[in-house]
Design a protein around this motif. Structure first.
Motif, PDB file in Angstrom:
ATOM      1  N   ARG A 242       0.734  -1.047  -0.036  1.00 48.24           N
ATOM      2  CA  ARG A 242       0.043   0.044  -0.079  1.00 48.24           C
ATOM      3  C   ARG A 242       0.957   1.275  -0.052  1.00 48.24           C
ATOM      4  O   ARG A 242       1.673   1.372   1.012  1.00 48.24           O
ATOM      5  N   ARG A 265      -8.859  -6.203   5.371  1.00 48.33           N
ATOM      6  CA  ARG A 265      -8.803  -4.770   4.992  1.00 48.33           C
ATOM      7  C   ARG A 265      -8.908  -3.628   5.615  1.00 48.33           C
ATOM      8  O   ARG A 265      -8.450  -2.597   5.396  1.00 48.33           O
ATOM      9  N   SER A 266      -9.631  -3.715   7.015  1.00 47.64           N
ATOM     10  CA  SER A 266      -9.525  -2.404   7.822  1.00 47.64           C
ATOM     11  C   SER A 266      -8.193  -2.256   8.292  1.00 47.64           C
ATOM     12  O   SER A 266      -8.092  -1.197   8.658  1.00 47.64           O
ATOM     13  N   ASP A 269      -6.206  -0.602   5.652  1.00 50.15           N
ATOM     14  CA  ASP A 269      -6.693   0.636   5.539  1.00 50.15           C
ATOM     15  C   ASP A 269      -6.325   1.836   6.785  1.00 50.15           C
ATOM     16  O   ASP A 269      -5.846   2.969   6.377  1.00 50.15           O
TER      17      ASP A 269
END
Length: 278
Positions: A242, A265-266, A269
């Motif tokens: 990322r 995913r959390s 993020d």
């Protein structure tokens, strides 16, 4: 007096999260798994930790260690013959299988795909039997490898992660250590990050098509492995890039299949947002 009033208002807004440094506004990840550990791969800096040193079963994440030991023991072009015992063991224990049949002869390279994509316990049995030699000796190699990597809270009882008397266990912390190690192996990294692998029929074996069980691929992660048993819950080992950073994480004891992906995913993020705000 006017300057003092402005300063006081700015301070109050910062405390409320309405002004001030960007990191004051970052959102904590929504995590429902029992044990979790996420690091920045380049620095080793923890991004999130929850009961990361608690000893628990890790289901088919075990097969990542199986792949690691095989890579240290075997040539990719070596050929392994599948036996009835390999197939029977997987079927009798209700494990995930790669659909192998007794008498087939496949390369170690192809069996790594069979091991890591559909999570084939039949492939795990064949590889362990061949490169122990014998499953018991192979498991000994797995535990020796864990010690050499500093995985002090890890103990394996088989090469596939199925529940077995004797109590295999590891931790989210140790599994992140293993994930970081195997990502340095381009073969394991490539296999674990492959969404679909087809093997054409030859005189030595049938045709096979194996699909990766990891639903983060290819958009949200580069790999590495899923796992599930009733004692372990839903597990996930993953690596993702990322914004120029690579994160490695392990989720253990999640409630459902879908929840482990939401949690991953959390986590990613939140880590990305925190890095951007730093």
């Amino acid at each position: 007096m006017r300057m003092l009033t402005v300063a006081v208002m700015a301070a109050l807004l910062a405390v409320a999260g309405l002004a001030g440094p960007a990191h004051a506004r970052t959102t904590a990840p929504r995590v429902t798994a029992k044990e979790v550990y996420l690091i920045d791969a380049a620095t080793g800096t923890p991004q999130f930790a929850r009961r990361e040193t608690r000893r628990v079963p890790v289901a088919s994440l075990t097969k990542i260690m199986t792949a690691y030991v095989v890579r240290r023991s075997a040539s990719l072009d070596a050929v392994v013959t599948i036996t009835k015992a390999d197939v029977r063991h997987a079927a009798a224990n209700g494990a995930a299988r790669a659909g192998l049949k007794a008498g087939e002869r496949l390369s170690v390279r192809d069996l790594l795909y069979a091991l890591l994509l559909p999570s084939g316990a039949d492939a795990a049995g064949a590889l362990a039997r061949t490169y122990g030699p014998g499953v018991r000796r192979f498991v000994g190699k797995m535990n020796a490898a864990a010690r050499s990597l500093g995985m002090r809270d890890t103990f394996y009882t088989n090469p596939d992660g199925m529940p077995q008397p004797g109590g295999d266990h590891s931790t989210a912390f140790d599994q992140v250590t293993l994930a970081k190690t195997v990502l340095a192996d381009p073969i394991v990294a490539q296999v674990a990050g492959t969404k679909r692998h087809a093997v054409a029929k030859t005189p030595l074996h049938r045709g096979h098509v194996w699909k990766n069980t990891n639903r983060l691929l290819p958009d949200d992660a580069q790999g590495l492995k899923t796992g599930y048993t009733r004692p372990a819950g839903y597990c996930l080992m993953f690596a993702a890039a990322r914004d120029g950073r690579t994160y490695i994480g392990v989720i253990l004891g999640e409630r459902t299949d879908a929840a482990r992906y939401r949690t991953a995913r959390s986590l990613l993020d939140a880590a990305t947002a925190a890095a951007a705000a730093a």
